[in-house]
Scaffold this motif. Structure first.
Motif, mmCIF file in Angstrom:
data_model
loop_
_atom_site.group_PDB
_atom_site.id
_atom_site.type_symbol
_atom_site.label_atom_id
_atom_site.label_comp_id
_atom_site.label_asym_id
_atom_site.label_seq_id
_atom_site.Cartn_x
_atom_site.Cartn_y
_atom_site.Cartn_z
ATOM 1 N N VAL A 70 44.233 37.626 57.184
ATOM 2 C CA VAL A 70 45.081 38.548 56.440
ATOM 3 C C VAL A 70 46.238 37.809 55.763
ATOM 4 C CG1 VAL A 70 46.661 39.114 58.335
ATOM 5 C CG2 VAL A 70 46.198 40.813 56.562
ATOM 6 N N PHE A 71 46.611 36.639 56.304
ATOM 7 C CA PHE A 71 47.718 35.878 55.720
ATOM 8 C C PHE A 71 47.321 35.211 54.408
ATOM 9 C CE2 PHE A 71 48.602 35.793 60.359
ATOM 10 C CZ PHE A 71 49.759 36.558 60.325
ATOM 11 N N PHE A 72 46.052 35.277 54.050
ATOM 12 C CA PHE A 72 45.595 34.719 52.776
ATOM 13 C C PHE A 72 45.420 35.802 51.717
ATOM 14 C CE2 PHE A 72 44.459 31.573 55.911
ATOM 15 C CZ PHE A 72 44.750 30.375 55.276
ATOM 16 N N LEU A 73 45.898 37.002 51.991
ATOM 17 C CA LEU A 73 45.811 38.104 51.042
ATOM 18 C C LEU A 73 47.127 38.290 50.304
ATOM 19 C CD1 LEU A 73 43.970 40.827 53.161
ATOM 20 C CD2 LEU A 73 42.979 39.321 51.431
ATOM 21 N N GLU A 74 47.040 38.732 49.070
ATOM 22 C CA GLU A 74 48.213 39.164 48.333
ATOM 23 C C GLU A 74 48.533 40.597 48.742
ATOM 24 O OE1 GLU A 74 49.948 37.268 46.408
ATOM 25 O OE2 GLU A 74 48.595 35.545 46.199
ATOM 26 N N ILE A 75 49.767 41.019 48.475
ATOM 27 C CA ILE A 75 50.189 42.350 48.901
ATOM 28 C C ILE A 75 49.319 43.431 48.267
ATOM 29 C CG2 ILE A 75 51.970 42.391 47.110
ATOM 30 C CD1 ILE A 75 52.097 44.139 50.555
ATOM 31 N N HIS A 76 48.942 43.271 46.992
ATOM 32 C CA HIS A 76 48.133 44.304 46.346
ATOM 33 C C HIS A 76 46.723 44.345 46.924
ATOM 34 C CE1 HIS A 76 46.926 40.747 43.940
ATOM 35 N NE2 HIS A 76 45.790 41.390 43.784
ATOM 36 N N GLU A 77 46.249 43.234 47.492
ATOM 37 C CA GLU A 77 44.928 43.211 48.114
ATOM 38 C C GLU A 77 44.955 43.881 49.482
ATOM 39 O OE1 GLU A 77 43.195 39.094 46.121
ATOM 40 O OE2 GLU A 77 44.435 39.010 47.932
ATOM 41 N N ILE A 78 46.091 43.827 50.153
ATOM 42 C CA ILE A 78 46.236 44.539 51.425
ATOM 43 C C ILE A 78 46.246 46.040 51.170
ATOM 44 C CG2 ILE A 78 47.809 45.007 53.344
ATOM 45 C CD1 ILE A 78 48.703 42.103 53.203
ATOM 46 N N GLU A 79 46.958 46.458 50.130
ATOM 47 C CA GLU A 79 47.066 47.881 49.830
ATOM 48 C C GLU A 79 45.782 48.443 49.226
ATOM 49 O OE1 GLU A 79 50.385 47.887 47.225
ATOM 50 O OE2 GLU A 79 51.864 47.830 48.840
ATOM 51 N N ASN A 80 45.094 47.609 48.439
ATOM 52 C CA ASN A 80 43.877 48.073 47.769
ATOM 53 C C ASN A 80 42.815 46.984 47.853
ATOM 54 O OD1 ASN A 80 42.024 49.413 46.199
ATOM 55 N ND2 ASN A 80 43.016 48.895 44.255
ATOM 56 N N PRO A 81 42.076 46.913 48.978
ATOM 57 C CA PRO A 81 41.117 45.831 49.186
ATOM 58 C C PRO A 81 40.038 45.728 48.120
ATOM 59 C CG PRO A 81 41.519 47.044 51.213
ATOM 60 C CD PRO A 81 42.139 47.831 50.112
ATOM 61 N N GLY A 82 39.650 46.857 47.514
ATOM 62 C CA GLY A 82 38.629 46.821 46.468
ATOM 63 C C GLY A 82 37.269 46.414 47.019
ATOM 64 N N ASN A 83 36.535 45.627 46.229
ATOM 65 C CA ASN A 83 35.191 45.203 46.602
ATOM 66 C C ASN A 83 35.246 44.240 47.780
ATOM 67 O OD1 ASN A 83 32.840 43.088 46.310
ATOM 68 N ND2 ASN A 83 32.139 44.954 45.274
ATOM 69 N N ALA A 84 34.614 44.616 48.892
ATOM 70 C CA ALA A 84 34.698 43.829 50.124
ATOM 71 C C ALA A 84 34.099 42.442 49.948
ATOM 72 C CB ALA A 84 33.991 44.572 51.259
ATOM 73 N N LYS A 85 32.965 42.340 49.275
ATOM 74 C CA LYS A 85 32.286 41.052 49.094
ATOM 75 C C LYS A 85 33.133 40.106 48.260
ATOM 76 C CE LYS A 85 27.894 39.045 47.579
ATOM 77 N NZ LYS A 85 26.546 39.349 47.006
ATOM 78 N N ILE A 117 47.045 45.001 60.789
ATOM 79 C CA ILE A 117 46.388 45.452 59.558
ATOM 80 C C ILE A 117 45.049 44.738 59.395
ATOM 81 C CG2 ILE A 117 46.525 45.365 57.030
ATOM 82 C CD1 ILE A 117 49.542 45.857 57.321
ATOM 83 N N GLY A 118 45.018 43.439 59.717
ATOM 84 C CA GLY A 118 43.779 42.673 59.604
ATOM 85 C C GLY A 118 42.699 43.144 60.554
ATOM 86 N N ARG A 119 43.113 43.797 61.650
ATOM 87 C CA ARG A 119 42.136 44.309 62.626
ATOM 88 C C ARG A 119 41.694 45.734 62.319
ATOM 89 N NH1 ARG A 119 45.334 41.044 66.389
ATOM 90 N NH2 ARG A 119 46.873 42.718 66.572
ATOM 91 N N ARG A 120 42.393 46.403 61.406
ATOM 92 C CA ARG A 120 42.058 47.786 61.106
ATOM 93 C C ARG A 120 40.744 47.889 60.326
ATOM 94 N NH1 ARG A 120 46.085 51.728 62.197
ATOM 95 N NH2 ARG A 120 47.198 50.854 63.982
ATOM 96 N N GLU A 121 40.167 49.067 60.348
ATOM 97 C CA GLU A 121 38.843 49.281 59.780
ATOM 98 C C GLU A 121 38.774 48.899 58.301
ATOM 99 O OE1 GLU A 121 35.622 52.944 59.204
ATOM 100 O OE2 GLU A 121 37.473 53.229 60.347
ATOM 101 N N THR A 122 39.858 49.122 57.564
ATOM 102 C CA THR A 122 39.847 48.864 56.130
ATOM 103 C C THR A 122 39.520 47.413 55.812
ATOM 104 O OG1 THR A 122 41.562 50.542 55.888
ATOM 105 C CG2 THR A 122 41.198 49.088 54.005
ATOM 106 N N LEU A 123 39.988 46.468 56.666
ATOM 107 C CA LEU A 123 39.811 45.045 56.381
ATOM 108 C C LEU A 123 38.943 44.318 57.402
ATOM 109 C CD1 LEU A 123 43.458 44.132 55.302
ATOM 110 C CD2 LEU A 123 41.459 44.319 53.823
ATOM 111 N N ALA A 124 38.758 44.896 58.578
ATOM 112 C CA ALA A 124 38.084 44.189 59.675
ATOM 113 C C ALA A 124 36.695 43.703 59.287
ATOM 114 C CB ALA A 124 38.010 45.079 60.910
ATOM 115 N N GLY A 125 35.964 44.500 58.501
ATOM 116 C CA GLY A 125 34.623 44.087 58.117
ATOM 117 C C GLY A 125 34.583 43.164 56.921
ATOM 118 N N THR A 126 35.768 42.909 56.332
ATOM 119 C CA THR A 126 35.842 42.085 55.129
ATOM 120 C C THR A 126 36.312 40.667 55.420
ATOM 121 O OG1 THR A 126 36.326 44.051 53.802
ATOM 122 C CG2 THR A 126 36.873 41.919 52.836
#
Length: 255
Positions: A87-102, A71-80
């Motif tokens: 990815v292990f420092f994310l909460e579950i809701h942040e994995i599902e809905n990354p929101g603002n990348a910055k 999941i951390g390598r996928r496009e949704t999060l890779a640039g963030t």
């Protein structure tokens, strides 16, 4: 079908669902997104447990870890994220809905910094019990007798004198020579590899039932735990003496 939960990003949520279904041919059951959320919460709660208890609770950890890294390598999060392991420092809701990348990257970087700071913090005082469950007196700290002596609790009987070698990472084990006295901050299982060469061990933290203490008794090497006064001492290369019966580590001379 509507994306559940409603607050989640449909794209990210469905991506997780597809990944879970297809990941390495595991063919998880159709309600796998619910399983993912449940496993994620269990892992967060029980990740600090060890040995048999941890094994029973976390048999799915290897699969889950691989999924999270993917999941951390996928496009949704890779640039963030700084890297996929963040990815292990994310909460579950942040994995599902990354929101603002910055903003998400800022939060992750702050959590990583906090993790590194906490990892270096001194361990809190440890309560030691005897075989009957009675609390043992807290060890004295510091150079109690004014002659470079530090006190702890005996985890393995015996006496040893040798050159002090601080052990903080696996690479440090290579510098331990026969007869050296190993000084550690925290007791970790991998440290037991030094017992074939080290004459004894003094630990600033740890307990008498830690893996390292058990190994010390098996190898017949003296060991003290809870020697808090050693923390931060410039002891590398100096000659020290461990006397388990006296619960003492003494600095004898400069190396």
């Amino acid at each position: 079908a509507a994306c559940e939960p409603p607050s989640a990003s449909c794209g990210a949520y469905e991506s997780i669902a597809a990944l879970l279904r297809d990941h390495r041919g595991q063919n998880l059951i159709p309600w796998d997104t619910a399983v993912f959320r449940l496993l994620y919460r269990w892992l967060r709660r029980y990740a600090t447990l060890r040995e048999e208890t941890r094994y029973s609770l976390l048999q799915g950890w290897a699969l889950m870890r691989g999924i999270l890294l993917e999941i951390g390598r996928r496009e949704t999060l890779a640039g963030t994220l700084p890297d996929s392991e963040a990815v292990f420092f994310l909460e579950i809701h942040e994995i599902e809905n990354p929101g603002n990348a910055k903003e998400l990257r800022r939060k992750v970087e702050e959590r990583i910094r906090k993790f590194k700071r906490d990892r270096e913090r001194p361990a809190p005082p440890i309560v030691h019990l005897d075989a009957l469950g009675n609390e043992l007196p807290a060890p004295e700290t510091g150079a109690a007798d004014g002659h470079g002596a530090y006190y702890g609790i005996a985890a393995s009987a015996g006496r040893a004198t040798g050159t002090a070698r601080r052990l903080e990472s696996p690479a440090d084990a290579l510098k331990v020579r026969p007869g050296d006295v190993v000084i550690v901050n925290h007791c970790k299982p991998w440290m037991s590899v030094v017992f074939r060469r080290a004459s004894g061990v003094a630990a600033a933290g740890g307990g008498v039932v830690s893996h390292l203490a058990l190994a010390a008794r098996e190898f017949g090497k003296p060991m003290l735990v809870g020697v808090h006064g050693l923390r931060g001492a410039d002891i590398e290369g100096r000659t020290v003496e461990i006397v388990a019966a006296a619960r003492r580590v003494r600095i004898l001379e400069d190396g």
